[in-house]
Design a protein around this motif. Structure first.
Motif, mmCIF file in Angstrom:
data_model
loop_
_atom_site.group_PDB
_atom_site.id
_atom_site.type_symbol
_atom_site.label_atom_id
_atom_site.label_comp_id
_atom_site.label_asym_id
_atom_site.label_seq_id
_atom_site.Cartn_x
_atom_site.Cartn_y
_atom_site.Cartn_z
ATOM 1 N N ALA A 122 0.834 -1.207 0.000
ATOM 2 C CA ALA A 122 0.000 0.000 0.000
ATOM 3 C C ALA A 122 0.869 1.256 0.000
ATOM 4 O O ALA A 122 0.609 2.227 -0.711
ATOM 5 C CB ALA A 122 -0.925 -0.024 1.219
ATOM 6 N N THR A 123 1.954 1.227 0.818
ATOM 7 C CA THR A 123 2.860 2.372 0.869
ATOM 8 C C THR A 123 3.463 2.625 -0.504
ATOM 9 O O THR A 123 3.555 3.766 -0.963
ATOM 10 C CB THR A 123 4.001 2.088 1.877
ATOM 11 O OG1 THR A 123 3.420 1.648 3.086
ATOM 12 C CG2 THR A 123 4.840 3.316 2.102
ATOM 13 N N LEU A 124 3.891 1.546 -1.135
ATOM 14 C CA LEU A 124 4.520 1.690 -2.438
ATOM 15 C C LEU A 124 3.582 2.388 -3.406
ATOM 16 O O LEU A 124 3.970 3.304 -4.130
ATOM 17 C CB LEU A 124 4.916 0.319 -2.999
ATOM 18 C CG LEU A 124 6.057 -0.386 -2.298
ATOM 19 C CD1 LEU A 124 6.361 -1.707 -2.986
ATOM 20 C CD2 LEU A 124 7.306 0.495 -2.267
ATOM 21 N N GLU A 125 2.313 1.936 -3.412
ATOM 22 C CA GLU A 125 1.357 2.534 -4.347
ATOM 23 C C GLU A 125 1.145 4.006 -4.038
ATOM 24 O O GLU A 125 1.150 4.848 -4.931
ATOM 25 C CB GLU A 125 0.022 1.771 -4.283
ATOM 26 C CG GLU A 125 0.072 0.499 -5.106
ATOM 27 C CD GLU A 125 -1.087 -0.428 -4.824
ATOM 28 O OE1 GLU A 125 -2.107 0.055 -4.299
ATOM 29 O OE2 GLU A 125 -0.958 -1.627 -5.116
ATOM 30 N N ARG A 126 0.999 4.307 -2.729
ATOM 31 C CA ARG A 126 0.741 5.694 -2.368
ATOM 32 C C ARG A 126 1.945 6.578 -2.724
ATOM 33 O O ARG A 126 1.790 7.704 -3.171
ATOM 34 C CB ARG A 126 0.449 5.783 -0.865
ATOM 35 C CG ARG A 126 -0.022 7.157 -0.443
ATOM 36 C CD ARG A 126 -0.422 7.215 1.009
ATOM 37 N NE ARG A 126 0.687 6.902 1.901
ATOM 38 C CZ ARG A 126 0.746 5.824 2.689
ATOM 39 N NH1 ARG A 126 -0.232 4.967 2.676
ATOM 40 N NH2 ARG A 126 1.785 5.629 3.476
ATOM 41 N N GLN A 127 3.165 6.056 -2.532
ATOM 42 C CA GLN A 127 4.343 6.890 -2.720
ATOM 43 C C GLN A 127 4.737 7.040 -4.188
ATOM 44 O O GLN A 127 5.343 8.029 -4.567
ATOM 45 C CB GLN A 127 5.532 6.301 -1.950
ATOM 46 C CG GLN A 127 5.384 6.311 -0.451
ATOM 47 C CD GLN A 127 5.378 7.702 0.110
ATOM 48 O OE1 GLN A 127 4.386 8.418 0.039
ATOM 49 N NE2 GLN A 127 6.510 8.120 0.657
ATOM 50 N N PHE A 128 4.452 6.002 -4.998
ATOM 51 C CA PHE A 128 5.054 6.006 -6.329
ATOM 52 C C PHE A 128 4.069 6.220 -7.479
ATOM 53 O O PHE A 128 4.492 6.378 -8.610
ATOM 54 C CB PHE A 128 5.844 4.719 -6.551
ATOM 55 C CG PHE A 128 7.096 4.675 -5.739
ATOM 56 C CD1 PHE A 128 8.173 5.487 -6.080
ATOM 57 C CD2 PHE A 128 7.201 3.870 -4.623
ATOM 58 C CE1 PHE A 128 9.331 5.476 -5.325
ATOM 59 C CE2 PHE A 128 8.357 3.859 -3.861
ATOM 60 C CZ PHE A 128 9.420 4.661 -4.207
ATOM 61 N N ALA A 129 2.754 6.223 -7.191
ATOM 62 C CA ALA A 129 1.796 6.353 -8.295
ATOM 63 C C ALA A 129 2.056 7.625 -9.092
ATOM 64 O O ALA A 129 2.245 7.589 -10.311
ATOM 65 C CB ALA A 129 0.371 6.342 -7.738
ATOM 66 N N LEU A 130 2.130 8.760 -8.395
ATOM 67 C CA LEU A 130 2.293 10.038 -9.095
ATOM 68 C C LEU A 130 3.678 10.190 -9.740
ATOM 69 O O LEU A 130 3.777 10.469 -10.936
ATOM 70 C CB LEU A 130 1.997 11.178 -8.114
ATOM 71 C CG LEU A 130 1.921 12.556 -8.745
ATOM 72 C CD1 LEU A 130 0.710 13.298 -8.214
ATOM 73 C CD2 LEU A 130 3.191 13.361 -8.478
ATOM 74 N N PRO A 131 4.764 9.966 -8.969
ATOM 75 C CA PRO A 131 6.087 10.129 -9.599
ATOM 76 C C PRO A 131 6.302 9.184 -10.786
ATOM 77 O O PRO A 131 6.889 9.596 -11.792
ATOM 78 C CB PRO A 131 7.061 9.795 -8.464
ATOM 79 C CG PRO A 131 6.304 10.018 -7.221
ATOM 80 C CD PRO A 131 4.878 9.691 -7.527
ATOM 81 N N ALA A 132 5.795 7.944 -10.671
ATOM 82 C CA ALA A 132 5.997 7.010 -11.773
ATOM 83 C C ALA A 132 5.253 7.485 -13.014
ATOM 84 O O ALA A 132 5.761 7.396 -14.139
ATOM 85 C CB ALA A 132 5.526 5.613 -11.377
ATOM 86 N N ALA A 179 13.136 10.827 -18.486
ATOM 87 C CA ALA A 179 12.107 10.102 -17.746
ATOM 88 C C ALA A 179 12.435 10.088 -16.252
ATOM 89 O O ALA A 179 11.588 10.402 -15.408
ATOM 90 C CB ALA A 179 11.993 8.670 -18.277
ATOM 91 N N LEU A 180 13.681 9.757 -15.931
ATOM 92 C CA LEU A 180 14.064 9.686 -14.519
ATOM 93 C C LEU A 180 14.055 11.074 -13.888
ATOM 94 O O LEU A 180 13.703 11.237 -12.719
ATOM 95 C CB LEU A 180 15.450 9.039 -14.385
ATOM 96 C CG LEU A 180 15.484 7.549 -14.728
ATOM 97 C CD1 LEU A 180 16.914 7.040 -14.779
ATOM 98 C CD2 LEU A 180 14.680 6.755 -13.709
ATOM 99 N N GLY A 181 14.427 12.076 -14.687
ATOM 100 C CA GLY A 181 14.380 13.452 -14.181
ATOM 101 C C GLY A 181 12.956 13.828 -13.796
ATOM 102 O O GLY A 181 12.715 14.395 -12.724
ATOM 103 N N ALA A 182 12.006 13.478 -14.666
ATOM 104 C CA ALA A 182 10.598 13.785 -14.368
ATOM 105 C C ALA A 182 10.136 12.998 -13.145
ATOM 106 O O ALA A 182 9.395 13.516 -12.293
ATOM 107 C CB ALA A 182 9.727 13.451 -15.575
ATOM 108 N N PHE A 183 10.591 11.757 -13.053
ATOM 109 C CA PHE A 183 10.258 10.904 -11.901
ATOM 110 C C PHE A 183 10.722 11.558 -10.598
ATOM 111 O O PHE A 183 9.955 11.714 -9.641
ATOM 112 C CB PHE A 183 10.907 9.537 -12.115
ATOM 113 C CG PHE A 183 10.871 8.614 -10.935
ATOM 114 C CD1 PHE A 183 9.668 8.166 -10.404
ATOM 115 C CD2 PHE A 183 12.059 8.168 -10.359
ATOM 116 C CE1 PHE A 183 9.648 7.294 -9.328
ATOM 117 C CE2 PHE A 183 12.052 7.307 -9.281
ATOM 118 C CZ PHE A 183 10.838 6.865 -8.753
ATOM 119 N N VAL A 184 11.994 11.968 -10.562
ATOM 120 C CA VAL A 184 12.540 12.577 -9.342
ATOM 121 C C VAL A 184 11.830 13.882 -9.032
ATOM 122 O O VAL A 184 11.443 14.142 -7.887
ATOM 123 C CB VAL A 184 14.061 12.807 -9.485
ATOM 124 C CG1 VAL A 184 14.587 13.558 -8.277
ATOM 125 C CG2 VAL A 184 14.784 11.493 -9.644
ATOM 126 N N ALA A 185 11.622 14.708 -10.084
ATOM 127 C CA ALA A 185 10.920 15.978 -9.864
ATOM 128 C C ALA A 185 9.522 15.698 -9.307
ATOM 129 O O ALA A 185 9.041 16.423 -8.429
ATOM 130 C CB ALA A 185 10.833 16.762 -11.165
#
Lengths: 153, 667
Positions: free
Chosen positions: B422-432, B457-463
């Motif tokens: 659940a944490t993974l989904e909450r944390q990574f949905a938007l950045p991914a 792609a990774l730059g956008a992910f981190v941002a």
């Protein structure tokens, strides 16, 4: 994948536990990088030779190398329109004809050191992909009464 | 009294106080003696004053063109403008060591007066180590190895003037001092770490005490490297900013290990793990700063930066070996007390990401070191000379950099100990999603090549991760403190600068990564010979050569090409040129640069008709997004300042901690 997502407190399962997995992955990463580095080192090293060494080794056409020597006096020709650059570099024993395309670097001078990177063509002329003039930072005072070179007409 | 006598005298007196200070602080640390500490403090202050006096004497001598000093005669001329006279303090070997000594003396005095207040014993022992280092550098500048005040053998009417490359651009005022400050400030964490080992403290007090020094040192080193890249771009006229030159490598290696250290420190603070590893990183970083100095000043590597050969090489090498032997010996001696209690958590925990990140940073350092030293090793072993150039470094370092960029987005989003699905989904949905959008946009915009697309792609992910963290932090402060948008944003940095400043640094790194990817993959170059009035097209612009003219200046003669660049946004005038200095046998080219947020137009006068000025070969480059690199450097500096600023005095606020927890999304 479920082994990767073990929340805190999950007892390590049989076989490779998640903790050991981290250590093993880190180790594998380090070994992988070491392998790539060693491969790349061997694949990208460019030998640095004098014209004499290049002839002695019989450097074949297409083999990339760097030749270092002195630009022979009176040999430097630059054709502005086609931007063909030709000169001879020598080490006092052997001389190699060099051709390249593009303006000579600002520091390239007859009598000064230069390094060229490229390979020999079938005709024995060195095709330079890169011409690097060596910085000559050693200052020599002009002889008394001499006009500084840049003031010459 | 002449400048030379004043400076030489001050340095010798400073040497005396450095030796006295070393003795006094060792005595004070051993016997917990207050008078010893007080003496050491005054020794530090006096040494600093005297070294500062020597530096001022050198600047005085340079500005007044006192050619009785050999250093001034070889690095200054009557025509040298005052600004370049002043910065000639660090234009050559002896002066740069003098500046180095000043920074070290300042750090020593700072530890003596401030550090010893909060942790008397540990800081006093560290002070003793700093005094020993200071003694070494003062010995260098008071012996022929690097004596800046050596008198001229004969006094010339005029000096040789500064190195032509160094008097061509004011960035030279910024780049070396930033690097020296960064290099030298890392002595403080090293000294504390060694002091902790000597005293057998065991804990991580040394680490807490020097966190800020390490951060500031790292930030100065990083911005110094970016300033150097900018100098290379603006001065050397090759259109690039990084050449994997041995001395560039020497500067980036300690920065890489220091970056690893700044992150693994957090693992030690939160989880009490990686103690030995952190000590090794501090030792490694400090040793690499000395290695950098050695490579630059010993003349063993071929580099634009290499100073002339001097006796200082073997001395620095000896110093480096002594440091490594002493520190590794201490580490082994205390290794039993340093054992970690507890173990690393699950693969998807923040500490595991930090571990991978550390492995990657250290691997990057070692592979750069290998590429830098391999030519020396090969020559020593087989007598063959070879060069390792950009192809090696690109092939090895680019994948490592991309992996690090990925981890930079993952790490801060994972909780300590481990994450649930659940944490993974909450944390990574938007950045991914942001990352995927970045990749699609890059491909649609016509980006070619795997590395650039991945970078965007990774730059956008981190941002995306940073934006999400900031938004959550602001929302949490709104709920808990009733603060509104802007107010909450400022409060985030005030209350938890280390964390949110760190995110700003991450954004700076993204800017730099994007700038490198765009400029390396998207540059268009055209080279043509033009007659005055002629023009050529490059990437939608027309470059016209209007005239070639000679300009006489007091200290040099310049051949200038008047160039007009016509583009969609109108005309820009550029003046690429060659400058001839009387003291240089060869001319120095200066590019004409029209900088923009989207792309730079970079025009070089490559060759010209030396007789009639009837033609000139012009090289024009259109380089996308390269200015983001300098902006990224500034953003890293800003983020570091935010992270290093001390938080306001804490109210007993449980709510602040709570806000932090909510923002982190940790269970």
């Amino acid at each position: 994948v479920s082994a990767l997502v073990s929340p805190e407190g999950t007892a390590p399962r049989k076989g490779i536990g998640p903790r050991r997995l981290v250590a093993l992955a880190a180790l594998a990463l380090a070994i992988g990088i070491g392998f790539v580095a060693a491969q790349s080192l061997a694949g990208t090293a460019v030998y640095y030779l004098t014209p004499t060494e290049a002839k002695e080794r019989g450097l074949g056409p297409g083999q990339t190398a760097r030749l270092g020597g002195q630009v022979e006096a009176g040999s430097l020709r630059y054709e502005p329109a086609s931007r063909d650059l030709r000169f001879v570099i020598g080490d006092g024993v052997s001389r190699v004809e060099v051709v390249g395309t593009g303006a000579p670097p600002g520091l390239l001078r007859e009598g000064a050191g230069a390094v060229v990177e490229g390979s020999f063509g079938a005709d024995g002329v060195f095709r330079a992909t890169q011409v690097i003039a060596k910085h000559d930072e050693v200052y020599q005072a002009p002889p008394p009464g001499a006009t500084p070179s840049h003031r010459k007409p | 009294m002449s400048w030379g006598e004043l400076g030489a005298g001050a340095l010798r007196a400073a040497l005396l106080f450095a030796v006295l200070g070393a003795g006094a602080s060792a005595f004070a640390a051993r016997y917990r003696d207050v008078r010893g500490l007080l003496s050491a403090r005054w020794c530090a202050l006096l040494a600093l004053g005297l070294v500062a006096l020597a530096d001022l004497a050198m600047i005085g001598a340079l500005v007044t063109h006192d050619f009785r000093i050999a250093y001034v005669a070889s690095n200054n001329a009557l025509e040298t403008p005052v600004f370049y006279s002043v910065i000639s303090l660090w234009a050559a070997l002896e002066g740069s060591i003098l500046l180095w000594t000043l920074v070290l003396a300042a750090a020593t005095a700072f530890v003596a007066w401030r550090g010893t207040v909060s942790m008397p014993r540990l800081a006093t022992a560290a002070l003793g180590i700093l005094f020993v280092m200071l003694t070494f550098f003062l010995l260098l500048v008071t012996t022929p190895a690097a004596d800046p005040f050596t008198p001229s053998a004969f006094v010339p009417e005029n000096g040789r003037g500064p190195n032509a490359l160094l008097q061509n651009n004011p960035l030279m005022a910024l780049h070396p001092p930033l690097l020296y400050l960064g290099y030298v400030l890392f002595s403080v964490p090293f000294a504390y770490a060694m002091a902790s080992l000597i005293l057998g403290e065991g804990g991580d007090r040394w680490l807490v005490a020097t966190r800020r020094y390490a951060l500031v040192s790292w930030a100065l080193l990083g911005t110094g490297i970016v300033a150097g890249a900018w100098w290379s771009y603006a001065v050397l006229g090759w259109g690039g900013y990084w050449a994997w030159d041995p001395v560039e490598n020497a500067a980036i290696m300690p920065w890489l290990t220091a970056t690893a250290y700044l992150h693994s420190v957090m693992v030690e603070e939160k989880r009490r793990l990686l103690r030995t590893w952190n000590l090794a990183l501090v030792i490694g970083t400090f040793a690499l700063t000395i290695l950098g100095t050695f490579l630059t000043r010993s003349g063993i590597v071929n580099s634009v930066h290499a100073f002339s050969l001097s006796a200082i090489g073997p001395l620095l090498l000896g110093y480096l070996v002594a440091i490594l032997v002493a520190s590794c010996g201490l580490l082994l001696w205390r290794s039993r007390e340093l054992a970690d209690r507890g173990a690393l958590g699950a693969p998807l925990s923040r500490e595991a990401v930090f571990l991978f990140q550390n492995v990657l940073f250290v691997a990057a350092t070692l592979t750069v070191l290998l590429g830098t030293l391999y030519p020396l090793i090969a020559e020593a072993l087989s007598g063959t000379q070879l060069s390792i150039g950009a192809p090696y470094f690109d092939r090895v370092e680019v994948p490592i950099a991309l992996a690090l960029l990925f981890l930079m987005g993952v790490g801060p989003q994972l909780p300590w100990h481990g994450a649930s699905r659940a944490t993974l989904e909450r944390q990574f949905a938007l950045p991914a999603s942001a990352g995927a959008a970045g990749a699609v946009l890059a491909v649609v915009a016509g980006t070619r090549g795997v590395a650039p697309v991945l970078t965007y792609a990774l730059g956008a992910f981190v941002a995306g991760t940073v934006a999400q963290e900031m938004a959550r932090g602001i929302r949490a402060r709104g709920v808990l403190h009733g603060e509104r948008g802007g107010q909450a944003f400022v409060a985030l940095f005030r209350r938890n600068g280390r964390r949110y400043g760190g995110y700003v640094v991450h954004l700076g790194v993204v800017l730099i990564a994007v700038a490198i990817a765009a400029s390396q993959s998207g540059t268009v170059e055209v080279e043509q010979t033009l007659a005055p009035g002629g023009s050529m097209a490059v990437a939608g612009r027309v470059v016209t050569l209007d005239a070639i003219r000679d300009v006489e200046e007091p200290q040099r003669l310049r051949v200038v090409a008047d160039v007009r660049v016509s583009g969609p946004a109108g005309d820009t005038r550029l003046e690429p040129s060659f400058a001839f200095y009387p003291n240089a046998t060869q001319p120095v080219g200066t590019p004409g640069i029209s900088a923009g947020a989207g792309e730079d137009v970079y025009v070089i006068l490559a060759a010209y008709d030396q007789r009639g000025r009837a033609w000139a070969t012009m090289r024009a480059r259109v380089i996308p997004l390269v200015s983001w690199l300098w902006v990224g450097g500034a953003v890293i500096g800003l983020g570091s300042v935010l992270a290093a600023l001390p938080p306001p005095r804490r109210r007993p606020a449980r709510s602040a901690q709570l806000a932090e927890t909510v923002a982190a999304g940790a269970e």
